[in-house]
Scaffold this motif. Structure first.
Motif, PDB file in Angstrom:
ATOM      1  N   TRP A 129       4.322   0.976  -6.789  1.00 22.78           N
ATOM      2  CA  TRP A 129       2.911   0.932  -6.965  1.00 22.78           C
ATOM      3  C   TRP A 129       2.248   1.721  -5.947  1.00 22.78           C
ATOM      4  O   TRP A 129       1.232   2.321  -6.010  1.00 22.78           O
ATOM      5  CB  TRP A 129       2.425  -0.595  -6.671  1.00 22.78           C
ATOM      6  CG  TRP A 129       2.854  -1.355  -7.915  1.00 22.78           C
ATOM      7  CD1 TRP A 129       3.620  -2.280  -7.865  1.00 22.78           C
ATOM      8  CD2 TRP A 129       2.034  -1.216  -9.046  1.00 22.78           C
ATOM      9  NE1 TRP A 129       3.824  -3.149  -9.024  1.00 22.78           N
ATOM     10  CE2 TRP A 129       2.933  -2.209  -9.946  1.00 22.78           C
ATOM     11  CE3 TRP A 129       1.172  -0.342  -9.523  1.00 22.78           C
ATOM     12  CZ2 TRP A 129       2.411  -2.454 -11.267  1.00 22.78           C
ATOM     13  CZ3 TRP A 129       0.822  -0.692 -10.948  1.00 22.78           C
ATOM     14  CH2 TRP A 129       1.429  -1.849 -11.733  1.00 22.78           C
ATOM     15  N   GLN A 130       2.943   2.165  -4.716  1.00 23.70           N
ATOM     16  CA  GLN A 130       2.343   3.190  -3.748  1.00 23.70           C
ATOM     17  C   GLN A 130       2.431   4.354  -4.255  1.00 23.70           C
ATOM     18  O   GLN A 130       1.564   5.243  -4.156  1.00 23.70           O
ATOM     19  CB  GLN A 130       3.197   2.840  -2.492  1.00 23.70           C
ATOM     20  CG  GLN A 130       2.802   1.825  -1.825  1.00 23.70           C
ATOM     21  CD  GLN A 130       3.484   0.372  -2.137  1.00 23.70           C
ATOM     22  OE1 GLN A 130       4.643   0.586  -2.758  1.00 23.70           O
ATOM     23  NE2 GLN A 130       3.293  -0.784  -1.369  1.00 23.70           N
ATOM     24  N   TRP A 131       3.481   4.724  -5.271  1.00 23.59           N
ATOM     25  CA  TRP A 131       3.565   6.151  -5.664  1.00 23.59           C
ATOM     26  C   TRP A 131       2.457   6.222  -6.643  1.00 23.59           C
ATOM     27  O   TRP A 131       1.827   7.165  -6.910  1.00 23.59           O
ATOM     28  CB  TRP A 131       4.941   6.205  -6.382  1.00 23.59           C
ATOM     29  CG  TRP A 131       6.013   6.590  -5.183  1.00 23.59           C
ATOM     30  CD1 TRP A 131       7.125   5.724  -4.844  1.00 23.59           C
ATOM     31  CD2 TRP A 131       6.059   7.531  -4.204  1.00 23.59           C
ATOM     32  NE1 TRP A 131       7.995   6.467  -3.867  1.00 23.59           N
ATOM     33  CE2 TRP A 131       7.279   7.430  -3.343  1.00 23.59           C
ATOM     34  CE3 TRP A 131       5.275   8.751  -4.112  1.00 23.59           C
ATOM     35  CZ2 TRP A 131       7.587   8.260  -2.403  1.00 23.59           C
ATOM     36  CZ3 TRP A 131       5.620   9.729  -3.200  1.00 23.59           C
ATOM     37  CH2 TRP A 131       6.735   9.560  -2.415  1.00 23.59           C
ATOM     38  N   VAL A 132       2.221   5.205  -7.322  1.00 24.93           N
ATOM     39  CA  VAL A 132       1.086   5.299  -8.501  1.00 24.93           C
ATOM     40  C   VAL A 132      -0.234   5.441  -7.763  1.00 24.93           C
ATOM     41  O   VAL A 132      -1.090   6.081  -8.377  1.00 24.93           O
ATOM     42  CB  VAL A 132       1.071   3.861  -9.458  1.00 24.93           C
ATOM     43  CG1 VAL A 132      -0.165   4.005 -10.019  1.00 24.93           C
ATOM     44  CG2 VAL A 132       2.231   3.898 -10.216  1.00 24.93           C
ATOM     45  N   ILE A 133      -0.526   4.737  -6.851  1.00 25.72           N
ATOM     46  CA  ILE A 133      -1.909   5.004  -6.021  1.00 25.72           C
ATOM     47  C   ILE A 133      -1.890   6.527  -5.493  1.00 25.72           C
ATOM     48  O   ILE A 133      -2.802   6.939  -5.461  1.00 25.72           O
ATOM     49  CB  ILE A 133      -1.828   3.918  -5.041  1.00 25.72           C
ATOM     50  CG1 ILE A 133      -2.110   2.434  -5.425  1.00 25.72           C
ATOM     51  CG2 ILE A 133      -3.020   4.091  -3.993  1.00 25.72           C
ATOM     52  CD1 ILE A 133      -2.000   1.680  -4.686  1.00 25.72           C
ATOM     53  N   ILE A 134      -0.629   7.025  -4.947  1.00 28.51           N
ATOM     54  CA  ILE A 134      -0.584   8.433  -4.520  1.00 28.51           C
ATOM     55  C   ILE A 134      -1.094   9.257  -5.524  1.00 28.51           C
ATOM     56  O   ILE A 134      -1.630  10.249  -5.442  1.00 28.51           O
ATOM     57  CB  ILE A 134       0.529   8.786  -3.731  1.00 28.51           C
ATOM     58  CG1 ILE A 134       0.765   7.584  -2.351  1.00 28.51           C
ATOM     59  CG2 ILE A 134       0.745  10.182  -3.265  1.00 28.51           C
ATOM     60  CD1 ILE A 134       2.084   7.632  -1.774  1.00 28.51           C
ATOM     61  N   GLY A 135      -0.377   9.029  -6.636  1.00 25.70           N
ATOM     62  CA  GLY A 135      -0.685  10.044  -7.817  1.00 25.70           C
ATOM     63  C   GLY A 135      -1.981  10.070  -8.231  1.00 25.70           C
ATOM     64  O   GLY A 135      -2.436  10.858  -8.689  1.00 25.70           O
ATOM     65  N   LEU A 136      -2.709   8.685  -8.381  1.00 22.06           N
ATOM     66  CA  LEU A 136      -3.989   8.629  -8.687  1.00 22.06           C
ATOM     67  C   LEU A 136      -4.682   9.364  -7.893  1.00 22.06           C
ATOM     68  O   LEU A 136      -5.910   9.808  -8.056  1.00 22.06           O
ATOM     69  CB  LEU A 136      -4.354   7.229  -9.065  1.00 22.06           C
ATOM     70  CG  LEU A 136      -3.743   6.504 -10.276  1.00 22.06           C
ATOM     71  CD1 LEU A 136      -4.084   4.933 -10.028  1.00 22.06           C
ATOM     72  CD2 LEU A 136      -4.104   7.066 -11.430  1.00 22.06           C
ATOM     73  N   ALA A 137      -4.513   9.208  -6.411  1.00 24.50           N
ATOM     74  CA  ALA A 137      -5.245   9.842  -5.388  1.00 24.50           C
ATOM     75  C   ALA A 137      -5.368  11.610  -5.529  1.00 24.50           C
ATOM     76  O   ALA A 137      -6.315  12.010  -5.694  1.00 24.50           O
ATOM     77  CB  ALA A 137      -4.974   9.407  -3.923  1.00 24.50           C
ATOM     78  N   VAL A 138      -4.115  11.905  -5.729  1.00 27.34           N
ATOM     79  CA  VAL A 138      -3.858  13.429  -6.062  1.00 27.34           C
ATOM     80  C   VAL A 138      -4.727  13.866  -7.297  1.00 27.34           C
ATOM     81  O   VAL A 138      -5.429  14.741  -7.428  1.00 27.34           O
ATOM     82  CB  VAL A 138      -2.360  13.727  -5.950  1.00 27.34           C
ATOM     83  CG1 VAL A 138      -2.063  15.013  -6.603  1.00 27.34           C
ATOM     84  CG2 VAL A 138      -1.538  13.540  -4.690  1.00 27.34           C
ATOM     85  N   LEU A 139      -4.564  12.934  -8.452  1.00 26.82           N
ATOM     86  CA  LEU A 139      -5.417  13.358  -9.599  1.00 26.82           C
ATOM     87  C   LEU A 139      -6.650  13.285  -9.224  1.00 26.82           C
ATOM     88  O   LEU A 139      -7.590  14.539  -9.822  1.00 26.82           O
ATOM     89  CB  LEU A 139      -4.918  12.564 -10.719  1.00 26.82           C
ATOM     90  CG  LEU A 139      -5.615  12.762 -12.152  1.00 26.82           C
ATOM     91  CD1 LEU A 139      -4.898  13.788 -12.546  1.00 26.82           C
ATOM     92  CD2 LEU A 139      -5.235  11.472 -13.010  1.00 26.82           C
ATOM     93  N   LEU A 140      -7.291  12.436  -8.730  1.00 27.36           N
ATOM     94  CA  LEU A 140      -8.722  12.449  -8.303  1.00 27.36           C
ATOM     95  C   LEU A 140      -9.346  13.559  -7.536  1.00 27.36           C
ATOM     96  O   LEU A 140     -10.319  14.016  -7.554  1.00 27.36           O
ATOM     97  CB  LEU A 140      -8.975  11.195  -7.586  1.00 27.36           C
ATOM     98  CG  LEU A 140      -9.188  10.015  -8.516  1.00 27.36           C
ATOM     99  CD1 LEU A 140      -9.561   8.759  -7.661  1.00 27.36           C
ATOM    100  CD2 LEU A 140     -10.112  10.214  -9.706  1.00 27.36           C
ATOM    101  N   LEU A 141      -8.277  13.931  -6.579  1.00 31.04           N
ATOM    102  CA  LEU A 141      -8.619  15.109  -5.443  1.00 31.04           C
ATOM    103  C   LEU A 141      -8.637  16.464  -6.158  1.00 31.04           C
ATOM    104  O   LEU A 141      -9.463  17.037  -5.993  1.00 31.04           O
ATOM    105  CB  LEU A 141      -7.703  14.994  -4.202  1.00 31.04           C
ATOM    106  CG  LEU A 141      -7.884  13.835  -3.214  1.00 31.04           C
ATOM    107  CD1 LEU A 141      -6.843  13.842  -2.321  1.00 31.04           C
ATOM    108  CD2 LEU A 141      -9.344  13.999  -2.599  1.00 31.04           C
ATOM    109  N   PHE A 142      -7.499  16.833  -6.908  1.00 35.76           N
ATOM    110  CA  PHE A 142      -7.157  18.094  -7.624  1.00 35.76           C
ATOM    111  C   PHE A 142      -7.933  18.107  -8.896  1.00 35.76           C
ATOM    112  O   PHE A 142      -8.173  19.186  -9.455  1.00 35.76           O
ATOM    113  CB  PHE A 142      -5.955  18.571  -7.303  1.00 35.76           C
ATOM    114  CG  PHE A 142      -5.531  18.570  -5.926  1.00 35.76           C
ATOM    115  CD1 PHE A 142      -6.125  19.584  -5.220  1.00 35.76           C
ATOM    116  CD2 PHE A 142      -4.669  17.857  -5.425  1.00 35.76           C
ATOM    117  CE1 PHE A 142      -5.554  19.680  -3.809  1.00 35.76           C
ATOM    118  CE2 PHE A 142      -4.180  17.796  -4.157  1.00 35.76           C
ATOM    119  CZ  PHE A 142      -4.620  18.770  -3.210  1.00 35.76           C
ATOM    120  N   GLY A 143      -7.760  17.144  -9.691  1.00 37.34           N
ATOM    121  CA  GLY A 143      -8.459  17.173 -11.027  1.00 37.34           C
ATOM    122  C   GLY A 143      -6.989  17.658 -11.953  1.00 37.34           C
ATOM    123  O   GLY A 143      -6.185  18.239 -11.399  1.00 37.34           O
ATOM    124  N   GLY A 144      -7.185  17.175 -13.244  1.00 42.49           N
ATOM    125  CA  GLY A 144      -6.088  17.510 -14.197  1.00 42.49           C
ATOM    126  C   GLY A 144      -5.641  18.911 -14.392  1.00 42.49           C
ATOM    127  O   GLY A 144      -4.483  19.222 -14.730  1.00 42.49           O
TER     128      GLY A 144
END
Length: 61
Positions: free
Chosen positions: A14-29
């Motif tokens: 779950w922490q990896w999922v949160i990190i992945g979502l944070a990266v997605l929000l910061l940099f965009g798809g």
């Protein structure tokens, strides 16, 4: 007082999922593939450079 080394081993799925979502929000798809391509080419260049450094040492021996 809790040591910081305890937290390093506590990264679960779950922490990896949160990190992945944070990266997605910061940099965009659209930027993530470009970042990964740059990271991959950087790693390849590093490996090539480290192989070139090893070759002269082998010839000396």
């Amino acid at each position: 007082m809790i040591s910081s080394s305890i937290f390093l081993g506590m990264v679960g799925p779950w922490q990896w999922v949160i990190i992945g979502l944070a990266v997605l929000l910061l940099f965009g798809g659209k930027k993530i593939p470009e970042l990964m391509k740059g990271l991959g080419s950087g790693i390849k260049e590093f490996k090539d450079a480290s192989k070139e450094d090893e070759k002269p040492e082998d010839k000396k021996k």
